[in-house]
Design a protein around this motif. Structure first.
Motif, PDB file in Angstrom:
ATOM      1  N   ALA A 405       0.845  -1.192   0.000  1.00  0.00           N
ATOM      2  CA  ALA A 405       0.000   0.000   0.000  1.00  0.00           C
ATOM      3  C   ALA A 405       0.882   1.244   0.000  1.00  0.00           C
ATOM      4  CB  ALA A 405      -0.916   0.012   1.220  1.00  0.00           C
ATOM      5  N   PHE A 406       0.610   2.129  -0.933  1.00  0.00           N
ATOM      6  CA  PHE A 406       1.344   3.390  -1.041  1.00  0.00           C
ATOM      7  C   PHE A 406       0.535   4.488  -0.362  1.00  0.00           C
ATOM      8  CE2 PHE A 406       2.253   7.423  -3.140  1.00  0.00           C
ATOM      9  CZ  PHE A 406       3.643   7.440  -3.162  1.00  0.00           C
ATOM     10  N   LEU A 407       1.235   5.423   0.294  1.00  0.00           N
ATOM     11  CA  LEU A 407       0.534   6.509   0.978  1.00  0.00           C
ATOM     12  C   LEU A 407       1.430   7.743   1.045  1.00  0.00           C
ATOM     13  CD1 LEU A 407      -2.022   7.296   2.700  1.00  0.00           C
ATOM     14  CD2 LEU A 407      -0.680   6.630   4.706  1.00  0.00           C
ATOM     15  N   GLU A 408       0.842   8.880   0.711  1.00  0.00           N
ATOM     16  CA  GLU A 408       1.517  10.156   0.943  1.00  0.00           C
ATOM     17  C   GLU A 408       0.952  10.757   2.227  1.00  0.00           C
ATOM     18  OE1 GLU A 408       2.266  14.571  -1.082  1.00  0.00           O
ATOM     19  OE2 GLU A 408       0.773  13.219  -1.922  1.00  0.00           O
ATOM     20  N   HIS A 409       1.839  11.119   3.145  1.00  0.00           N
ATOM     21  CA  HIS A 409       1.401  11.651   4.442  1.00  0.00           C
ATOM     22  C   HIS A 409       2.387  12.724   4.894  1.00  0.00           C
ATOM     23  CE1 HIS A 409      -0.794  11.433   8.255  1.00  0.00           C
ATOM     24  NE2 HIS A 409       0.376  11.485   8.878  1.00  0.00           N
ATOM     25  N   ASN A 410       1.864  13.940   5.067  1.00  0.00           N
ATOM     26  CA  ASN A 410       2.701  15.072   5.492  1.00  0.00           C
ATOM     27  C   ASN A 410       3.939  15.234   4.601  1.00  0.00           C
ATOM     28  OD1 ASN A 410       0.934  15.672   7.595  1.00  0.00           O
ATOM     29  ND2 ASN A 410       2.053  14.388   9.063  1.00  0.00           N
ATOM     30  N   LYS A 452     -15.158  -5.252   5.916  1.00  0.00           N
ATOM     31  CA  LYS A 452     -16.082  -6.089   5.149  1.00  0.00           C
ATOM     32  C   LYS A 452     -15.438  -6.625   3.882  1.00  0.00           C
ATOM     33  CE  LYS A 452     -20.712  -6.085   3.112  1.00  0.00           C
ATOM     34  NZ  LYS A 452     -21.924  -5.276   2.834  1.00  0.00           N
ATOM     35  N   HIS A 453     -14.724  -5.768   3.158  1.00  0.00           N
ATOM     36  CA  HIS A 453     -14.080  -6.178   1.909  1.00  0.00           C
ATOM     37  C   HIS A 453     -12.592  -6.377   2.192  1.00  0.00           C
ATOM     38  CE1 HIS A 453     -17.791  -5.091  -0.123  1.00  0.00           C
ATOM     39  NE2 HIS A 453     -17.741  -3.919   0.469  1.00  0.00           N
ATOM     40  N   ASN A 454     -12.185  -7.627   2.348  1.00  0.00           N
ATOM     41  CA  ASN A 454     -10.851  -7.912   2.864  1.00  0.00           C
ATOM     42  C   ASN A 454      -9.727  -7.719   1.853  1.00  0.00           C
ATOM     43  OD1 ASN A 454     -11.851  -8.604   5.423  1.00  0.00           O
ATOM     44  ND2 ASN A 454     -12.354 -10.656   4.717  1.00  0.00           N
ATOM     45  N   THR A 455     -10.059  -7.300   0.630  1.00  0.00           N
ATOM     46  CA  THR A 455      -9.006  -6.967  -0.333  1.00  0.00           C
ATOM     47  C   THR A 455      -8.911  -5.453  -0.545  1.00  0.00           C
ATOM     48  OG1 THR A 455     -10.585  -7.293  -2.150  1.00  0.00           O
ATOM     49  CG2 THR A 455      -9.180  -9.165  -1.575  1.00  0.00           C
ATOM     50  N   LYS A 456      -9.771  -4.686   0.122  1.00  0.00           N
ATOM     51  CA  LYS A 456      -9.825  -3.235  -0.042  1.00  0.00           C
ATOM     52  C   LYS A 456      -8.974  -2.562   1.039  1.00  0.00           C
ATOM     53  CE  LYS A 456     -13.289   0.468  -0.451  1.00  0.00           C
ATOM     54  NZ  LYS A 456     -14.747   0.744  -0.384  1.00  0.00           N
ATOM     55  N   ILE A 457      -7.916  -1.881   0.623  1.00  0.00           N
ATOM     56  CA  ILE A 457      -6.957  -1.297   1.567  1.00  0.00           C
ATOM     57  C   ILE A 457      -7.597  -0.167   2.382  1.00  0.00           C
ATOM     58  CG2 ILE A 457      -4.780  -0.029   1.752  1.00  0.00           C
ATOM     59  CD1 ILE A 457      -3.895  -1.514  -0.815  1.00  0.00           C
ATOM     60  N   ASP A 458      -7.323  -0.173   3.690  1.00  0.00           N
ATOM     61  CA  ASP A 458      -7.813   0.872   4.601  1.00  0.00           C
ATOM     62  C   ASP A 458      -6.709   1.913   4.779  1.00  0.00           C
ATOM     63  OD1 ASP A 458      -8.753   2.439   6.666  1.00  0.00           O
ATOM     64  OD2 ASP A 458      -9.582   0.761   7.809  1.00  0.00           O
ATOM     65  N   TYR A 459      -6.714   2.923   3.908  1.00  0.00           N
ATOM     66  CA  TYR A 459      -5.659   3.952   3.941  1.00  0.00           C
ATOM     67  C   TYR A 459      -5.754   4.827   5.184  1.00  0.00           C
ATOM     68  CZ  TYR A 459      -4.705   2.681  -0.906  1.00  0.00           C
ATOM     69  OH  TYR A 459      -4.373   1.992  -2.046  1.00  0.00           O
ATOM     70  N   LYS A 460      -6.962   4.993   5.698  1.00  0.00           N
ATOM     71  CA  LYS A 460      -7.132   5.801   6.904  1.00  0.00           C
ATOM     72  C   LYS A 460      -6.387   5.162   8.069  1.00  0.00           C
ATOM     73  CE  LYS A 460     -10.651   7.716   9.998  1.00  0.00           C
ATOM     74  NZ  LYS A 460     -12.108   7.804  10.298  1.00  0.00           N
ATOM     75  N   LYS A 461      -6.514   3.867   8.205  1.00  0.00           N
ATOM     76  CA  LYS A 461      -5.827   3.164   9.296  1.00  0.00           C
ATOM     77  C   LYS A 461      -4.320   3.221   9.097  1.00  0.00           C
ATOM     78  CE  LYS A 461      -7.819  -0.247  11.279  1.00  0.00           C
ATOM     79  NZ  LYS A 461      -8.429  -1.580  11.600  1.00  0.00           N
TER      80      LYS A 461
END
Length: 466
Positions: A405-410, A452-461
């Motif tokens: 999972a890729f994420l841009e943060h600050n 619920k959808h176990n292949t859908k990435i939770d970016y918030k977490k």
């Protein structure tokens, strides 16, 4: 007259001795014919009337999703009562808020429902709690009530994982139209006995006169538990699955007659798609893209989806289905309209008759190419790049990475990877050469995903973990 009630009655009469449902009860395989299904829905309708339920009343359900719930919903349709099917993956405070917005007069529970009072603070304000396992099914007399097409029938909620859950309203006409679009876009001729984990497809199976196998599984359980329960259906000639990627990734292929699979859910990465394809090598596997608001938007073969990822590095979701129209805006949002589009929720009415999926994509040679969620993107060297694109590229080039999972943060770029035997310097070098950015690598036991959808990435977490 309600088309869905009318069609249901006709199908039951035309297929009276045919099996409508296979299911497990008390650890034993059981079945019901279309005749018994029809009679039981009449009994449920009569029981509801005897309990004071009237046309227009709302029933809030906390019963499990199984064959009994499907029959109960159809019984409620026959008297013009509406059902709100609560998504139990939503959080307690959000369920309480939904309960207050919905303002039901009745609550439907089962013998296994032990969590009503902790969830529902205002339970004392309702007229009656109805136990689905204790409904008297003796009075099978036909009612003959005239239920209009605009009568509220089924209200469903989103999980609220990316915001507050919404209650979407399906009138009898809405539900019939959604089912009609499903029936017009799947290969009905070659479907006979269908295992499905989605209640809306159980209704579609009923209206097509097809046999449904209802496993009623908890996909959070260990694979061994799931497959043991499924083994009870081994002697049934199941030829079709209509299900989710989570189900396909968990189950073993012990179905000798299985030929066709339809599945829909979160966008799959290359490894997830390949695992499903390799597990069911002799099946025609179809990947459905849709949403609660517009249940089916496009369909592609899983084989072509994988090939286009390998060769063109694109997420090809296939051709837009019949009865649905597609357009996009300057931000490349996927916007759809069609007779299967839900336009009304408890919170608001969509007067545009269009639905913005909040996904981004475009058409290429008549096929829908998915870019990513429109809020999960970044700008690198003046070019918009979606997280999904970066993740797919990394997995395509380093297949030993099962999920990332890729994420841009600050203003910092992060790459979370599921623990794997991989050279971290190699990953950083690839990202640097491909995108000209530096990333911080974080290794996890598993990538957090939607509950619920176990292949859908939770970016918030993921953001909260930094």
């Amino acid at each position: 007259m309600s088309k869905i009630v009318e069609k249901f009655s006709k199908v039951c009469f035309d297929n009276s001795d045919k099996i409508a449902f296979y299911y497990i009860e008390n650890n034993k395989l059981k079945s019901k014919t279309f005749k018994s299904v029809y009679e039981e829905t009449n009994a449920i309708a009569n029981n509801l009337l005897a309990n004071g339920v009237k046309k227009g009343d709302r029933i809030f359900t906390l019963a499990p999703s199984n064959y009994k719930l499907c029959l109960f919903i159809m019984g409620a349709f026959k008297i013009g009562a509406s059902i709100m099917y609560i998504d139990l993956f939503a959080k307690q405070d959000k369920i309480n808020n939904l309960f207050n917005k919905y303002n039901p007069k009745y609550i439907l529970v089962s013998n296994k429902t032990r969590y009503i009072k902790p969830f529902i603070r205002n339970i004392s304000n309702i007229k009656r709690v109805i136990n689905i396992d204790k409904i008297d099914t003796k009075n099978i007399q036909e009612l003959g009530m005239d239920i209009e097409q605009n009568t509220h029938g089924l209200l469903t909620t989103t999980t609220g994982q990316t915001g507050d859950p919404k209650i979407y309203i399906r009138t009898h006409e809405d539900l019939y139209n959604q089912l009609d679009v499903i029936m017009n876009n799947i290969d009905k001729k070659n479907l006979n006995t269908i295992l499905t984990t989605s209640y809306i497809y159980i209704f579609a199976n009923l209206l097509m006169g097809k046999t449904s196998v209802i496993p009623n599984l908890n996909l959070k359980k260990d694979s061994r538990v799931i497959n043991k329960k499924l083994s009870k259906f081994n002697n049934i000639r199941i030829d079709t699955f209509i299900t989710s990627p989570d189900f396909l990734l968990k189950v073993d292929n012990n179905f000798n007659y299985l030929k066709t699979i339809y599945f829909g859910g979160a966008i799959l990465n290359y490894n997830e798609a390949s695992k499903i394809y390799d597990k069911f090598p002799n099946c025609n596997i179809n990947y459905i893209y849709g949403s609660t608001e517009c249940n089916i938007i496009s369909v592609n073969s899983l084989y072509k989806y994988i090939k286009d990822l390998e060769e063109k590095h694109i997420n090809n979701l296939g051709k837009i289905v019949n009865d649905v129209k597609f357009k996009t805006n300057k931000e490349q949002d996927i916007i759809v309209t069609g007779k299967n589009l839900l336009t009304q929720s408890i919170e608001e009415i969509n007067t545009t008759n269009e639905y913005n999926t909040n996904d981004s994509g475009y058409l290429l040679n008549g096929e829908l190419i998915y870019l990513g969620r429109n809020i999960f993107k970044t700008t690198i060297n003046d070019k918009i790049i979606y997280y999904n694109q970066i993740e797919q590229e990394i997995i395509l080039n380093m297949k030993e990475i099962e999920k990332c999972a890729f994420l841009e943060h600050n203003n910092q770029y992060y790459l979370f990877i599921k623990k794997a035997k991989v050279n971290y310097d190699k990953i950083k070098e690839f990202v640097k050469n491909k995108y000209n950015i530096e990333i911080k690598l974080i290794e996890l036991k598993g990538i957090p995903c939607d509950i619920k959808h176990n292949t859908k990435i939770d970016y918030k977490k993921l953001g909260e973990m930094i």
